[in-house]
Design an enzyme around this catalytic site. Structure first.
Site, PDB file in Angstrom:
ATOM      1  N   GLY A  37       0.838  -1.205   0.000  1.00  0.00           N
ATOM      2  CA  GLY A  37       0.000   0.000   0.000  1.00  0.00           C
ATOM      3  C   GLY A  37       0.870   1.252   0.000  1.00  0.00           C
ATOM      4  O   GLY A  37       0.652   2.177  -0.796  1.00  0.00           O
ATOM      5  N   HIS A  38       1.879   1.267   0.875  1.00  0.00           N
ATOM      6  CA  HIS A  38       2.807   2.403   0.896  1.00  0.00           C
ATOM      7  C   HIS A  38       3.560   2.495  -0.441  1.00  0.00           C
ATOM      8  O   HIS A  38       3.770   3.590  -0.973  1.00  0.00           O
ATOM      9  CB  HIS A  38       3.840   2.248   2.014  1.00  0.00           C
ATOM     10  N   GLN A  62      -0.285  10.231  18.404  1.00  0.00           N
ATOM     11  CA  GLN A  62      -1.551   9.786  17.816  1.00  0.00           C
ATOM     12  C   GLN A  62      -2.017   8.441  18.376  1.00  0.00           C
ATOM     13  O   GLN A  62      -3.015   7.891  17.919  1.00  0.00           O
ATOM     14  CB  GLN A  62      -1.464   9.753  16.295  1.00  0.00           C
ATOM     15  N   MET A 185      -4.758  -3.428   2.798  1.00  0.00           N
ATOM     16  CA  MET A 185      -3.396  -3.552   3.341  1.00  0.00           C
ATOM     17  C   MET A 185      -3.213  -2.574   4.480  1.00  0.00           C
ATOM     18  O   MET A 185      -3.608  -1.413   4.396  1.00  0.00           O
ATOM     19  CB  MET A 185      -2.377  -3.302   2.241  1.00  0.00           C
ATOM     20  N   SER A 186      -2.602  -3.066   5.559  1.00  0.00           N
ATOM     21  CA  SER A 186      -2.375  -2.248   6.740  1.00  0.00           C
ATOM     22  C   SER A 186      -1.213  -2.856   7.514  1.00  0.00           C
ATOM     23  O   SER A 186      -1.069  -4.086   7.564  1.00  0.00           O
ATOM     24  CB  SER A 186      -3.627  -2.252   7.621  1.00  0.00           C
ATOM     25  N   SER A 187      -0.412  -1.996   8.135  1.00  0.00           N
ATOM     26  CA  SER A 187       0.696  -2.510   8.942  1.00  0.00           C
ATOM     27  C   SER A 187       0.157  -3.343  10.098  1.00  0.00           C
ATOM     28  O   SER A 187       0.830  -4.236  10.594  1.00  0.00           O
ATOM     29  CB  SER A 187       1.530  -1.349   9.482  1.00  0.00           C
TER      30      SER A 187
HETATM   31  O1  PAF Z   1      -1.157   7.265   8.127  1.00  0.00           O
HETATM   32  C1  PAF Z   1      -0.119   7.239   8.826  1.00  0.00           C
HETATM   33  O2  PAF Z   1       0.751   6.391   8.643  1.00  0.00           O
HETATM   34  C2  PAF Z   1       0.062   8.291   9.907  1.00  0.00           C
HETATM   35  O3  PAF Z   1      -1.147   8.610  10.507  1.00  0.00           O
HETATM   36  C3  PAF Z   1       0.788   9.547   9.400  1.00  0.00           C
HETATM   37  C4  PAF Z   1      -0.036  10.291   8.358  1.00  0.00           C
HETATM   38  C5  PAF Z   1       2.132   9.182   8.813  1.00  0.00           C
HETATM   39  C6  PAF Z   1       1.002  10.519  10.572  1.00  0.00           C
HETATM   40  O4  PAF Z   1       1.774   9.924  11.563  1.00  0.00           O
END
Ligand code: PAF
Length: 290
Positions: A37-38, A62, A185-187
């Site tokens: 995804g990245h 966060q 997809m997600s970590s």
């Molecule tokens: O989506 C993310 O991975 C995070 O929320 C971000 C935008 C890098 C901010 O830490």
């Protein structure tokens, strides 16, 4: 060749110099633990821009006190390897103290689209996201920043902040990348046990059902009920399953023609989210063509 930069002043100077030389700079903010995804965000940035910066920073502000900050995967060596063939110019990987210097007392708080869903379930989460993204945009003064639609609410919060603060950066939202069974997809997918992994497909199934019922003209309550039933049937503990206005995330009237379906739920200790932009619909809940 990609260069890893830890110092905020150094990355700012590099980006400013690139811009002064007439180069378009793209920026992909991440928390690392990179996956396809990245990679798709990076590929888009590389195709749009002359130089691309990827930031890797697990942002403590966060995460809530009971959340997964300490166990969040930190995989810098693997991340650098994934980025190596992609043509990224700089990787910005600051220390926490460089982003939040001692005595740091400034926060960016966005209202509007941050208030419902993740904002309700994760108090302070979007304050942390907005604050770090604002700091990152000031440190990496790129022309454009790339975010995944997987975090739909986050993209709305970032766009709102950029617009309200007049930050000189374009926010580009790229499609969600999915595994072959549809799981976004997600970590955090890495946390799922082998028993939980197949059940996680319930999230996308509930969204696809929502899209079908929406297009067929079903009402909001009925659609949300079906989504919850699908999630529960797979053993997902539902946080929310809703459809909302795609820009404001406000509740929808039954005769609305645009919507986004959003889900969040838990499998064991893993919390997953997903969303789907619904097709503009032409049939109202009463079956009349709009
Ligand atoms: O989506 C993310 O991975 C995070 O929320 C971000 C935008 C890098 C901010 O830490």
């Amino acid at each position: 060749m990609q260069q890893v930069v830890h110092d905020p002043d150094a990355i700012r100077a590099l980006v400013v110099a690139a811009r002064a030389a007439g180069r378009r700079v793209g920026f992909v903010p991440t928390m690392g633990a990179l996956h396809a995804g990245h990679a798709s965000l990076v590929a888009r940035a590389v195709s749009d821009c002359d130089d691309v910066v990827v930031s890797i920073f697990v942002n403590p502000t966060q995460f809530g006190p009971q959340e997964d900050f300490t166990r969040y995967p930190r995989t810098l060596a693997a991340d650098l390897k994934l980025l190596e063939p992609q043509g990224v110019r700089w990787i910005y990987a600051p220390e926490v103290a460089a982003v939040y210097p001692p005595g740091d007392a400034t926060q960016v708080v966005v209202g509007g689209p941050s208030l419902r869903f993740e904002g309700e379930r994760r108090p302070g989460h979007f304050d942390g996201v907005a604050t770090v993204v604002c700091k990152l945009f000031l440190t990496v003064p790129a022309h454009a920043a790339y975010f995944g639609a997987k975090d739909w609410q986050q993209t709305l919060v970032v766009k709102r902040m950029v617009s309200d603060l007049g930050l000189p950066i374009e926010v580009i939202v790229c499609p969600t990348m999915r595994e072959s069974d549809g799981l976004a997809m997600s970590s955090r997918n890495a946390y799922l046990s082998s028993a939980e992994r197949p059940r996680a497909v319930a999230l996308v199934e509930s969204l696809r059902q929502a899209a079908e019922h929406w297009s067929a003209g079903s009402g909001v309550d009925a659609i949300e009920r079906t989504m919850r039933e699908t999630l529960s049937a797979h053993g997902v503990v539902v946080d929310y399953a809703a459809i909302a206005d795609p820009e404001s995330l406000e509740p929808l009237a039954d005769d609305a023609v645009r919507g986004v379906a959003l889900v969040a739920g838990r499998l064991g200790s893993t919390r997953l989210i997903d969303n789907l932009l619904l097709p503009v619909r032409v049939t109202s809940p009463r079956g009349t063509v709009l």
